[in-house]
Scaffold this motif. Structure first.
Motif: not given
Length: 178
Positions: A17-36
Protein backbone atom coordinates in the motif's frame (compact mmCIF):
# COMPACT_ATOMS: atom_id res chain seq x y z
CA UNK A 1 25.45 -5.14 -8.03
CA UNK A 2 22.81 -3.44 -5.94
CA UNK A 3 23.59 -0.95 -3.23
CA UNK A 4 22.03 -0.87 0.22
CA UNK A 5 20.11 2.28 -0.76
CA UNK A 6 18.61 0.73 -3.90
CA UNK A 7 17.75 -2.46 -1.99
CA UNK A 8 15.99 -0.36 0.66
CA UNK A 9 14.02 1.50 -2.04
CA UNK A 10 12.99 -1.79 -3.67
CA UNK A 11 11.83 -3.20 -0.32
CA UNK A 12 9.71 -0.11 0.24
CA UNK A 13 8.33 -0.19 -3.32
CA UNK A 14 7.22 -3.82 -2.85
CA UNK A 15 5.06 -2.83 0.13
CA UNK A 16 1.41 -3.45 -0.85
CA UNK A 17 0.00 0.00 0.00
CA UNK A 18 0.93 3.67 -0.06
CA UNK A 19 3.11 5.39 2.52
CA UNK A 20 5.36 2.49 3.58
CA UNK A 21 7.82 2.79 6.43
CA UNK A 22 10.55 0.35 7.30
CA UNK A 23 8.61 -0.69 10.42
CA UNK A 24 5.48 -1.45 8.35
CA UNK A 25 7.64 -3.49 5.97
CA UNK A 26 9.07 -5.54 8.84
CA UNK A 27 5.55 -6.24 10.17
CA UNK A 28 4.37 -7.22 6.68
CA UNK A 29 7.38 -9.56 6.34
CA UNK A 30 5.99 -11.67 9.18
CA UNK A 31 2.28 -11.39 8.34
CA UNK A 32 2.11 -11.33 4.53
CA UNK A 33 3.53 -14.44 2.75
CA UNK A 34 3.84 -12.65 -0.60
CA UNK A 35 5.74 -9.72 0.86
CA UNK A 36 7.85 -12.05 2.99
CA UNK A 37 9.11 -13.87 -0.12
CA UNK A 38 9.98 -10.59 -1.86
CA UNK A 39 11.65 -9.20 1.26
CA UNK A 40 13.79 -12.34 1.57
CA UNK A 41 14.65 -12.20 -2.14
CA UNK A 42 15.71 -8.53 -1.98
CA UNK A 43 17.88 -9.02 1.12
CA UNK A 44 19.34 -12.27 -0.23
CA UNK A 45 20.07 -10.63 -3.57
CA UNK A 46 21.95 -7.84 -1.81
CA UNK A 47 23.94 -10.40 0.18
CA UNK A 48 24.62 -12.51 -2.94
CA UNK A 49 26.24 -9.64 -4.83
CA UNK A 50 28.24 -8.49 -1.81
CA UNK A 51 32.01 -8.94 -1.85
CA UNK A 52 31.93 -9.98 1.79
CA UNK A 53 32.27 -13.77 2.15
CA UNK A 54 30.04 -13.87 5.23
CA UNK A 55 27.26 -12.01 3.39
CA UNK A 56 27.52 -14.49 0.52
CA UNK A 57 27.13 -17.30 3.05
CA UNK A 58 24.03 -15.53 4.42
CA UNK A 59 22.69 -15.35 0.85
CA UNK A 60 22.90 -19.13 0.53
CA UNK A 61 21.05 -19.48 3.86
CA UNK A 62 18.35 -17.04 2.64
CA UNK A 63 17.91 -19.12 -0.50
CA UNK A 64 17.50 -22.32 1.52
CA UNK A 65 14.93 -20.58 3.73
CA UNK A 66 12.99 -19.50 0.64
CA UNK A 67 12.96 -23.05 -0.64
CA UNK A 68 12.26 -24.96 2.57
CA UNK A 69 10.12 -22.52 4.56
CA UNK A 70 8.30 -20.67 1.80
CA UNK A 71 8.30 -23.46 -0.82
CA UNK A 72 9.41 -20.91 -3.37
CA UNK A 73 12.63 -21.05 -5.44
CA UNK A 74 13.76 -17.69 -6.80
CA UNK A 75 17.31 -17.47 -8.12
CA UNK A 76 19.34 -14.47 -6.97
CA UNK A 77 20.71 -14.28 -10.52
CA UNK A 78 17.26 -13.31 -11.81
CA UNK A 79 16.34 -9.67 -12.26
CA UNK A 80 13.04 -8.67 -10.66
CA UNK A 81 11.58 -5.18 -11.05
CA UNK A 82 9.41 -3.21 -8.67
CA UNK A 83 5.97 -4.18 -7.42
CA UNK A 84 6.06 -7.89 -8.21
CA UNK A 85 2.93 -9.48 -6.72
CA UNK A 86 2.80 -13.10 -5.59
CA UNK A 87 -0.75 -13.53 -4.21
CA UNK A 88 -0.07 -17.20 -3.41
CA UNK A 89 3.72 -17.71 -3.55
CA UNK A 90 3.66 -21.48 -2.98
CA UNK A 91 5.50 -23.43 -5.67
CA UNK A 92 6.80 -20.46 -7.66
CA UNK A 93 10.10 -21.20 -9.43
CA UNK A 94 12.04 -18.40 -11.13
CA UNK A 95 15.31 -19.47 -12.75
CA UNK A 96 18.61 -17.71 -13.18
CA UNK A 97 18.79 -14.86 -15.73
CA UNK A 98 15.01 -14.48 -15.90
CA UNK A 99 14.06 -10.82 -16.33
CA UNK A 100 10.80 -9.67 -14.74
CA UNK A 101 9.92 -6.01 -15.20
CA UNK A 102 7.53 -3.87 -13.10
CA UNK A 103 3.93 -4.53 -11.97
CA UNK A 104 3.91 -8.26 -12.69
CA UNK A 105 1.54 -10.65 -10.89
CA UNK A 106 2.46 -14.33 -10.58
CA UNK A 107 0.11 -16.88 -9.00
CA UNK A 108 0.95 -20.25 -7.41
CA UNK A 109 2.89 -23.13 -9.01
CA UNK A 110 4.33 -21.06 -11.87
CA UNK A 111 7.67 -22.11 -13.38
CA UNK A 112 9.72 -19.58 -15.33
CA UNK A 113 13.05 -20.86 -16.61
CA UNK A 114 15.23 -22.36 -19.30
CA UNK A 115 14.16 -25.14 -21.62
CA UNK A 116 17.13 -27.20 -20.39
CA UNK A 117 17.86 -28.78 -23.75
CA UNK A 118 21.25 -30.48 -23.73
CA UNK A 119 23.86 -29.05 -26.05
CA UNK A 120 22.19 -25.64 -26.19
CA UNK A 121 23.05 -22.45 -24.36
CA UNK A 122 20.68 -21.79 -21.47
CA UNK A 123 18.20 -19.07 -22.42
CA UNK A 124 15.57 -17.54 -20.17
CA UNK A 125 12.31 -15.61 -20.57
CA UNK A 126 11.74 -11.87 -20.33
CA UNK A 127 8.47 -10.80 -18.71
CA UNK A 128 7.53 -7.21 -19.60
CA UNK A 129 5.52 -4.69 -17.54
CA UNK A 130 1.94 -5.27 -16.31
CA UNK A 131 1.79 -9.01 -17.05
CA UNK A 132 -0.42 -11.45 -15.14
CA UNK A 133 0.60 -15.12 -15.01
CA UNK A 134 -2.07 -17.42 -13.61
CA UNK A 135 -1.67 -20.69 -11.68
CA UNK A 136 0.21 -23.77 -12.91
CA UNK A 137 1.67 -22.02 -15.96
CA UNK A 138 5.09 -22.82 -17.38
CA UNK A 139 7.17 -20.32 -19.34
CA UNK A 140 10.40 -21.73 -20.71
CA UNK A 141 13.11 -20.84 -23.18
CA UNK A 142 14.06 -17.57 -24.79
CA UNK A 143 10.61 -16.05 -25.01
CA UNK A 144 9.28 -12.58 -24.39
CA UNK A 145 5.91 -11.96 -22.76
CA UNK A 146 4.76 -8.55 -24.02
CA UNK A 147 3.39 -5.69 -21.95
CA UNK A 148 -0.17 -5.92 -20.60
CA UNK A 149 -0.43 -9.60 -21.53
CA UNK A 150 -2.12 -12.39 -19.60
CA UNK A 151 -0.94 -16.00 -19.42
CA UNK A 152 -3.89 -18.23 -18.55
CA UNK A 153 -3.93 -21.02 -16.00
CA UNK A 154 -2.16 -24.27 -16.96
CA UNK A 155 -0.58 -22.71 -20.03
CA UNK A 156 2.71 -23.94 -21.47
CA UNK A 157 4.44 -20.97 -23.12
CA UNK A 158 7.41 -21.61 -25.39
CA UNK A 159 6.68 -18.94 -28.01
CA UNK A 160 6.70 -15.14 -27.81
CA UNK A 161 3.51 -13.51 -26.58
CA UNK A 162 2.89 -10.11 -28.22
CA UNK A 163 1.85 -7.10 -26.14
CA UNK A 164 -1.84 -6.86 -25.12
CA UNK A 165 -2.48 -10.55 -25.72
CA UNK A 166 -3.87 -13.56 -23.93
CA UNK A 167 -1.93 -16.84 -24.02
CA UNK A 168 -3.88 -20.03 -23.24
CA UNK A 169 -3.64 -23.79 -23.59
CA UNK A 170 -1.17 -26.55 -24.26
CA UNK A 171 0.36 -25.85 -26.77
CA UNK A 172 0.15 -22.10 -26.29
CA UNK A 173 -2.36 -20.24 -28.43
CA UNK A 174 -2.32 -16.44 -28.66
CA UNK A 175 -5.57 -14.47 -28.50
CA UNK A 176 -5.44 -10.72 -29.02
CA UNK A 177 -7.30 -8.72 -26.39
CA UNK A 178 -9.87 -6.28 -27.68
Amino acid sequence: MSSMKSTYKQILSDYPSDNPTFFKCLVAKYLNPSYSVLFSYRVGNYFYYSKNGFFRFLASRKRMKLIFRKNCDISFLSSIGNRLRLPHPIGVVIGADVVIRNNVTIFQNVTIGSSGKSGEKMSYPIIENNVIIYANSTIIGKVRIGENSVVGAKTFVNIDVPPNSLAVGIPCKIINKK
